[in-house]
Design an enzyme around this catalytic site. Structure first.
Site, PDB file in Angstrom:
ATOM      1  CG  MET A  21      -1.924  -1.170   1.153  1.00  0.00           C
ATOM      2  SD  MET A  21      -3.464  -0.858   2.010  1.00  0.00           S
ATOM      3  CE  MET A  21      -2.889  -0.511   3.659  1.00  0.00           C
ATOM      4  N   GLY A  22       2.180   1.101  -0.215  1.00  0.00           N
ATOM      5  CA  GLY A  22       3.044   2.269  -0.331  1.00  0.00           C
ATOM      6  C   GLY A  22       3.517   2.822   1.001  1.00  0.00           C
TER       7      GLY A  22
ATOM      8  N   GLY B   1      10.984  -2.859   5.608  1.00  0.00           N
ATOM      9  CA  GLY B   1      10.233  -4.123   5.586  1.00  0.00           C
ATOM     10  C   GLY B   1       9.789  -4.466   4.172  1.00  0.00           C
ATOM     11  CG  HIS B   2       6.908  -2.005   2.207  1.00  0.00           C
ATOM     12  ND1 HIS B   2       6.841  -0.885   2.997  1.00  0.00           N
ATOM     13  CD2 HIS B   2       5.657  -2.532   2.215  1.00  0.00           C
ATOM     14  CE1 HIS B   2       5.605  -0.736   3.453  1.00  0.00           C
ATOM     15  NE2 HIS B   2       4.875  -1.721   3.014  1.00  0.00           N
TER      16      HIS B   2
ATOM     17  CD  GLN C  66      -1.897  -8.858   4.219  1.00  0.00           C
ATOM     18  OE1 GLN C  66      -2.757  -7.991   4.269  1.00  0.00           O
ATOM     19  NE2 GLN C  66      -0.632  -8.576   3.976  1.00  0.00           N
TER      20      GLN C  66
ATOM     21  CB  SER D 242       3.981  -0.442  10.625  1.00  0.00           C
ATOM     22  OG  SER D 242       2.702   0.011  10.232  1.00  0.00           O
TER      23      SER D 242
HETATM   24  P1  AMP Z   1       1.451  -2.880   3.475  1.00  0.00           P
HETATM   25  O1  AMP Z   1       2.021  -1.860   2.559  1.00  0.00           O
HETATM   26  O2  AMP Z   1       1.474  -2.489   4.907  1.00  0.00           O
HETATM   27  O3  AMP Z   1       0.137  -3.432   2.998  1.00  0.00           O
HETATM   28  O4  AMP Z   1       2.456  -4.120   3.408  1.00  0.00           O
HETATM   29  C1  AMP Z   1       2.809  -4.705   2.181  1.00  0.00           C
HETATM   30  C2  AMP Z   1       3.586  -5.967   2.462  1.00  0.00           C
HETATM   31  O5  AMP Z   1       4.751  -5.666   3.212  1.00  0.00           O
HETATM   32  C3  AMP Z   1       2.779  -6.978   3.288  1.00  0.00           C
HETATM   33  O6  AMP Z   1       3.039  -8.288   2.805  1.00  0.00           O
HETATM   34  C4  AMP Z   1       3.332  -6.779   4.672  1.00  0.00           C
HETATM   35  O7  AMP Z   1       3.227  -7.924   5.490  1.00  0.00           O
HETATM   36  C5  AMP Z   1       4.789  -6.478   4.371  1.00  0.00           C
HETATM   37  N1  AMP Z   1       5.400  -5.769   5.492  1.00  0.00           N
HETATM   38  C6  AMP Z   1       4.937  -4.651   6.102  1.00  0.00           C
HETATM   39  N2  AMP Z   1       5.738  -4.314   7.141  1.00  0.00           N
HETATM   40  C7  AMP Z   1       6.711  -5.253   7.197  1.00  0.00           C
HETATM   41  C8  AMP Z   1       7.832  -5.476   8.060  1.00  0.00           C
HETATM   42  N3  AMP Z   1       8.114  -4.660   9.077  1.00  0.00           N
HETATM   43  N4  AMP Z   1       8.624  -6.538   7.819  1.00  0.00           N
HETATM   44  C9  AMP Z   1       8.350  -7.381   6.781  1.00  0.00           C
HETATM   45  N5  AMP Z   1       7.299  -7.233   5.946  1.00  0.00           N
HETATM   46  C10 AMP Z   1       6.498  -6.185   6.137  1.00  0.00           C
END
Ligand code: AMP
Length: 288
Positions: free
Chosen positions: A30-31, A36-37, A153, A185
């Site tokens: 979601m940007g 992490g991303h 998820q 996050s």
């Molecule tokens: P989001 O943009 O929050 O929807 O996350 C997109 C992807 O990145 C999802 O698969 C999340 O689980 C992963 N993600 C988000 N935060 C982290 C993190 N701290 N470590 C690893 N993966 C992450």
């Protein structure tokens, strides 16, 4: 790196490369990207010949009182991070393209979505599964990468792919954390300075649970009670849930007879943070 903003443009771009590629990797997001991303993208780059990432703040996974409008966005910074991580195609559609007028098909995964975030955010996983199914059909990746940070998820998407015979592998990637343990996050950007300090309670709940397990605790209720106490002691924090579940079925576990997963959701101020970890009980010594 090319940025594509319509379904047709992305399909065309991938079609031109697909025939001679061995493996396409896909990272949906979601940007407002962070390390992490980036870890997901780098792993995709290592394992695949072409990497597609998407940035789409999916309206259908937000409840009416949630943060869809104020969800942080920064496409310029995000594109730089994607390019650095080796992404070939960045897909950034708008909602009308993903949900054309008259869209009426939804994907629901039962059971696994009955607890934790599924119970706390009605309709959330329906939105997540539907948008992932759409994205998988557009990109047709061989592998898609999801973070363990959103453990429920990850399990729900794995189940959807299995149940619908979708021809791809879902790869889970370990959670990337800040130096003090807070899981990275996009929503951490909502935290004020004092809330950011208070947010340390989130990883502390996981640490406390692991310490109790290491000390021989086998009762789930004792661990969740200790977590409730820990969070109650932090005035800016409010526990939404702490559940201990079987890592495959996500059904609650009372006694930790085998490896379990602890899932927590904690409000820090108005910001809802989630985290999780494996709980591996000490082997019960066989009777002498
Ligand atoms: P989001 O943009 O929050 O929807 O996350 C997109 C992807 O990145 C999802 O698969 C999340 O689980 C992963 N993600 C988000 N935060 C982290 C993190 N701290 N470590 C690893 N993966 C992450």
């Amino acid at each position: 790196m090319d940025i594509l903003t319509t379904v047709n443009d992305l399909r065309e771009a991938i079609r031109a490369r697909r025939t001679y590629l061995k493996r396409i990797g896909f990272v949906p997001t979601m940007g407002y990207l962070h390390a992490g991303h980036e870890a997901l993208m780098r792993q995709a780059k290592e394992e695949c010949d072409l990497v597609v990432a998407s940035i789409f703040v999916n309206p259908t996974q937000f409840g009416p009182a949630e943060d869809l409008e104020k969800y942080p966005r920064d496409l310029a910074r995000d594109s730089e991070l994607c390019a650095r991580a080796g992404v070939d195609f960045l897909f950034h559609p708008d909602a009308r393209d993903m949900y054309p007028l008259g869209s009426s098909t939804w994907v629901d995964v039962d059971g696994l979505t009955a607890i934790a975030c599924g119970a706390a955010r009605p309709g959330h996983f329906r939105g997540v599964c539907t948008v992932c199914a759409k994205l998988f059909n557009i990109v047709r990746p061989d592998r898609a990468y999801f973070g363990e940070k959103d453990f429920q998820q990850l399990m729900v998407i794995k189940r959807m792919v299995r149940d619908l015979f979708m021809p791809l592998t879902i790869v889970g990637v370990p959670t990337v954390r800040e130096p003090d343990g807070l899981a990275m996050s996009s929503r951490n950007s909502y935290l004020s300075l004092s809330e950011r300090q208070a947010a340390r309670v989130v990883p502390k709940t996981l640490q406390r649970a692991r310490e109790m397990i290491d000390a021989g605790e086998h009762e789930g209720a004792a661990i969740t009670a200790a977590i409730e106490e820990l969070v109650a002691a932090q005035p800016l924090a409010k526990l939404q849930y702490a559940v201990i579940v079987d890592p495959d079925t996500l059904t609650p576990m009372r006694a930790l007879t085998h490896e379990a997963r602890l899932l927590v959701a904690i409000f820090v101020g108005a910001t809802r943070l989630i985290d999780n970890c494996a709980l591996v009980p000490k082997a019960v010594a066989p009777p002498a």
